[in-house]
Write a protein that holds these residues in place. Structure first.
Motif, mmCIF file in Angstrom:
data_model
loop_
_atom_site.group_PDB
_atom_site.id
_atom_site.type_symbol
_atom_site.label_atom_id
_atom_site.label_comp_id
_atom_site.label_asym_id
_atom_site.label_seq_id
_atom_site.Cartn_x
_atom_site.Cartn_y
_atom_site.Cartn_z
ATOM 1 N N VAL A 277 36.811 50.330 42.060
ATOM 2 C CA VAL A 277 37.569 51.432 42.085
ATOM 3 C C VAL A 277 36.942 52.724 42.129
ATOM 4 C CG1 VAL A 277 38.946 52.696 40.160
ATOM 5 C CG2 VAL A 277 39.182 50.209 40.508
ATOM 6 N N VAL A 278 35.820 52.833 41.246
ATOM 7 C CA VAL A 278 34.988 54.152 41.435
ATOM 8 C C VAL A 278 34.506 54.424 42.749
ATOM 9 C CG1 VAL A 278 32.942 55.341 40.797
ATOM 10 C CG2 VAL A 278 34.152 54.159 38.876
ATOM 11 N N ARG A 279 34.181 53.256 43.624
ATOM 12 C CA ARG A 279 33.829 53.443 45.162
ATOM 13 C C ARG A 279 34.691 54.066 45.761
ATOM 14 N NH1 ARG A 279 30.199 55.385 47.364
ATOM 15 N NH2 ARG A 279 28.802 54.347 45.686
ATOM 16 N N ILE A 280 35.947 53.543 45.667
ATOM 17 C CA ILE A 280 37.091 53.979 46.465
ATOM 18 C C ILE A 280 37.417 55.577 46.360
ATOM 19 C CG2 ILE A 280 39.771 54.037 46.402
ATOM 20 C CD1 ILE A 280 39.527 50.767 45.923
ATOM 21 N N LEU A 281 37.139 56.191 44.848
ATOM 22 C CA LEU A 281 37.276 57.354 44.609
ATOM 23 C C LEU A 281 36.287 58.108 45.352
ATOM 24 C CD1 LEU A 281 38.140 57.281 40.988
ATOM 25 C CD2 LEU A 281 39.770 57.697 42.611
ATOM 26 N N LYS A 282 34.769 57.817 45.327
ATOM 27 C CA LYS A 282 34.032 58.336 45.770
ATOM 28 C C LYS A 282 34.022 58.461 47.319
ATOM 29 C CE LYS A 282 30.460 57.493 42.273
ATOM 30 N NZ LYS A 282 29.181 57.238 41.595
ATOM 31 N N ASP A 283 34.381 57.297 47.935
ATOM 32 C CA ASP A 283 34.528 57.340 49.286
ATOM 33 C C ASP A 283 35.604 58.196 49.944
ATOM 34 O OD1 ASP A 283 32.560 55.237 49.609
ATOM 35 O OD2 ASP A 283 33.937 53.558 49.889
ATOM 36 N N ALA A 284 36.554 58.519 48.909
ATOM 37 C CA ALA A 284 37.653 59.622 49.335
ATOM 38 C C ALA A 284 37.082 61.043 49.130
ATOM 39 C CB ALA A 284 38.846 59.236 48.841
ATOM 40 N N ASN A 285 35.691 61.132 48.628
ATOM 41 C CA ASN A 285 35.177 62.407 48.242
ATOM 42 C C ASN A 285 36.189 63.136 47.031
ATOM 43 O OD1 ASN A 285 33.298 64.391 48.175
ATOM 44 N ND2 ASN A 285 34.300 65.474 49.963
ATOM 45 N N PHE A 286 36.869 62.092 46.291
ATOM 46 C CA PHE A 286 37.386 62.712 45.384
ATOM 47 C C PHE A 286 36.923 63.601 44.415
ATOM 48 C CE2 PHE A 286 38.971 62.147 40.955
ATOM 49 C CZ PHE A 286 40.510 62.260 40.806
ATOM 50 N N HIS A 287 37.610 64.550 44.015
ATOM 51 C CA HIS A 287 37.183 65.764 43.017
ATOM 52 C C HIS A 287 38.109 65.772 41.930
ATOM 53 C CE1 HIS A 287 34.344 66.831 46.246
ATOM 54 N NE2 HIS A 287 34.134 67.913 45.477
ATOM 55 N N GLY A 288 37.696 65.603 40.614
ATOM 56 C CA GLY A 288 38.788 65.839 39.506
ATOM 57 C C GLY A 288 38.208 64.593 38.388
ATOM 58 N N TYR A 289 39.146 64.680 37.435
ATOM 59 C CA TYR A 289 39.077 64.199 36.372
ATOM 60 C C TYR A 289 39.424 62.548 36.484
ATOM 61 C CZ TYR A 289 38.017 67.994 33.554
ATOM 62 O OH TYR A 289 37.398 69.171 32.772
ATOM 63 N N VAL A 290 38.686 61.618 35.945
ATOM 64 C CA VAL A 290 39.035 60.186 35.933
ATOM 65 C C VAL A 290 39.176 59.923 34.340
ATOM 66 C CG1 VAL A 290 38.003 58.010 36.428
ATOM 67 C CG2 VAL A 290 37.713 59.785 38.070
ATOM 68 N N ALA A 291 40.343 59.600 34.169
ATOM 69 C CA ALA A 291 40.879 59.253 32.734
ATOM 70 C C ALA A 291 40.910 57.765 32.496
ATOM 71 C CB ALA A 291 42.182 60.150 32.516
ATOM 72 N N LEU A 292 40.084 57.216 31.708
ATOM 73 C CA LEU A 292 40.388 55.777 31.092
ATOM 74 C C LEU A 292 41.749 55.704 30.546
ATOM 75 C CD1 LEU A 292 39.354 52.983 30.694
ATOM 76 C CD2 LEU A 292 37.964 54.060 28.654
ATOM 77 N N GLU A 293 42.296 54.807 30.853
ATOM 78 C CA GLU A 293 43.617 54.695 30.299
ATOM 79 C C GLU A 293 43.783 53.109 29.978
ATOM 80 O OE1 GLU A 293 48.374 56.193 30.919
ATOM 81 O OE2 GLU A 293 47.369 54.935 32.323
ATOM 82 N N TYR A 294 43.367 52.783 28.674
ATOM 83 C CA TYR A 294 43.257 51.483 28.237
ATOM 84 C C TYR A 294 44.773 51.003 27.997
ATOM 85 C CZ TYR A 294 41.693 47.340 26.185
ATOM 86 O OH TYR A 294 41.508 45.858 25.656
ATOM 87 N N GLU A 295 45.181 49.722 28.586
ATOM 88 C CA GLU A 295 46.341 49.077 28.114
ATOM 89 C C GLU A 295 46.182 47.767 27.960
ATOM 90 O OE1 GLU A 295 49.424 50.049 31.021
ATOM 91 O OE2 GLU A 295 49.305 52.063 30.508
ATOM 92 N N ALA A 296 45.098 46.953 28.051
ATOM 93 C CA ALA A 296 44.810 45.534 27.839
ATOM 94 C C ALA A 296 45.001 45.410 26.416
ATOM 95 C CB ALA A 296 43.655 45.016 28.282
ATOM 96 N N LYS A 297 44.847 43.983 25.933
ATOM 97 C CA LYS A 297 45.291 43.504 24.612
ATOM 98 C C LYS A 297 44.143 43.688 23.444
ATOM 99 C CE LYS A 297 43.471 38.843 25.557
ATOM 100 N NZ LYS A 297 43.629 37.530 25.589
ATOM 101 N N ASP A 298 43.217 44.030 23.790
ATOM 102 C CA ASP A 298 42.007 44.088 22.742
ATOM 103 C C ASP A 298 42.279 45.638 21.916
ATOM 104 O OD1 ASP A 298 40.886 41.674 23.462
ATOM 105 O OD2 ASP A 298 39.327 42.533 24.663
ATOM 106 N N ASP A 299 41.771 45.379 20.697
ATOM 107 C CA ASP A 299 41.654 46.869 19.816
ATOM 108 C C ASP A 299 41.096 47.783 20.649
ATOM 109 O OD1 ASP A 299 41.592 48.716 18.134
ATOM 110 O OD2 ASP A 299 40.421 47.572 16.498
ATOM 111 N N PRO A 300 41.807 48.828 20.755
ATOM 112 C CA PRO A 300 41.241 49.971 21.672
ATOM 113 C C PRO A 300 40.183 50.646 20.982
ATOM 114 C CG PRO A 300 43.349 50.454 20.766
ATOM 115 C CD PRO A 300 43.461 49.068 20.348
ATOM 116 N N LYS A 301 40.013 50.557 19.739
ATOM 117 C CA LYS A 301 38.991 51.277 18.967
ATOM 118 C C LYS A 301 37.496 50.351 19.318
ATOM 119 C CE LYS A 301 41.320 53.555 15.321
ATOM 120 N NZ LYS A 301 41.248 53.793 13.863
ATOM 121 N N VAL A 302 37.793 49.294 19.687
ATOM 122 C CA VAL A 302 36.621 48.577 20.171
ATOM 123 C C VAL A 302 36.406 48.517 21.626
ATOM 124 C CG1 VAL A 302 35.622 46.162 20.292
ATOM 125 C CG2 VAL A 302 36.601 46.802 18.191
ATOM 126 N N ALA A 303 37.506 48.410 22.395
ATOM 127 C CA ALA A 303 37.545 48.208 23.961
ATOM 128 C C ALA A 303 37.261 49.537 24.485
ATOM 129 C CB ALA A 303 38.679 47.609 24.448
#
Length: 317
Positions: A277-303
């Motif tokens: 995923v990060v490589r796709i952004l870098k290959d596109a010469n992306f400039h900006g914020y990358v926001a982690l958006e966690y939606e999986a099942k584990d406790d977000p405070k841990v994950a």
């Protein structure tokens, strides 16, 4: 702001006014965005991929408040946005993304407190995601959705956010895709006029509905002739045969990205290849914020801390 930009660019304030003697409106916006963080230093119409300065990518790591959706839910909150910012301050982050859903108030005073608290914790506010539906056929509801985005764009500016994430919506029964696309484009154009005024960029997300594929998303973005529009690259929302290939198609139009820890090729859940995923952004010469958006099942405070550290290494590498 005009006077600060004039000093920075060594020009007279009059020269920086839209339509002024030296800069066109588009040049004015490019200068403004460069001055507030370099989000879109060389702005082109949304019909074209965004032109980036130089070959070096510029990725900054943010954390989406939506990662703690159940804790921040205003119906029964066990965390507020100030506590969310406190938690984020202990992680290797540059910013936080403060979703509109969790604002306890919509007053200017509350916005100022959020901004001050983030600054105290040495965190920028990367964006303010909004939940909207521009597909609605009812005129009263349609106007209300447009006004919602306009109002949140003004609030985003008050906290110093660079982007406002927006949705398109879903096709209603009895409607046609062509008619809906026209309504959505018209709504975006109207909201972009407000975004330009406030120095904020609207970021249309690939969020299912009429943006379920890259072509559908870009059919809404390309017709809009405003420098204040780009794409929010949500890395977990494509449920197509090859989500990574589709992310590659929209990455050149991205002004912000929400990175999820799962992908859904063909609708089947699997762990995301974050390095890819990060490589796709870098290959596109992306400039900006990358926001982690966690939606999986584990406790977000841990994950969340684990994935924040992983993304920091990938972004920095």
């Amino acid at each position: 702001m005009i006077h600060r930009l004039a000093r920075r660019c060594k020009l007279s304030p009059a020269a920086l006014l839209p339509g002024g003697p030296m800069l066109s409106r588009r040049q004015f916006l490019a200068t403004a965005f460069a001055a507030v963080g370099g989000l879109r230093p060389q702005l082109a119409g949304a019909i074209d991929p965004i032109k980036r300065p130089g070959a070096q990518t510029d990725l900054k790591l943010s954390l989406a408040a939506y990662s703690f959706n159940k804790l921040l839910d205003l119906k029964k909150p066990s965390m507020d946005l100030f506590e969310f910012i406190d938690l984020a301050a202990g992680l290797p982050l540059d910013a936080v993304e403060i979703t509109s859903y969790y604002w306890a108030e919509t007053t200017d005073a509350y916005a100022e407190k959020l901004k001050a608290h983030a600054e105290k914790k040495k965190l920028a506010i990367s964006g303010v995601p909004v939940g909207n539906n521009f597909c609605v056929a009812d005129e009263t509801k349609y106007r209300a959705e447009i006004q919602k985005v306009k109002d949140w764009t003004a609030r985003a500016a008050k906290v110093g956010a660079k982007t406002v994430r927006i949705f398109a919506g879903n096709l209603e029964k009895g409607d046609t895709l062509e008619a809906v696309q026209k309504r959505v484009v018209a709504a975006i154009e109207e909201c972009c006029a407000v975004a330009e005024k406030h120095g904020v960029v609207l970021a249309m997300e690939n969020h299912g509905g009429i943006t379920a594929t890259p072509d559908q998303l870009l059919a809404l973005v390309k017709p809009v002739k405003s420098a204040a529009l780009g794409v929010n690259i949500d890395t977990g929302n494509f449920k197509t045969a090859d989500p990574y290939a589709d992310l590659t198609k929209i990455a050149p139009y991205g002004v912000v990205s929400q990175v999820k820890t799962e992908v859904f090729p063909g609708g089947k859940r699997e762990d995301a290849d974050l390095a890819r995923v990060v490589r796709i952004l870098k290959d596109a010469n992306f400039h900006g914020y990358v926001a982690l958006e966690y939606e999986a099942k584990d406790d977000p405070k841990v994950a969340v801390p684990k994935y924040a550290r992983e993304l920091r290494k990938l972004i920095s590498g």
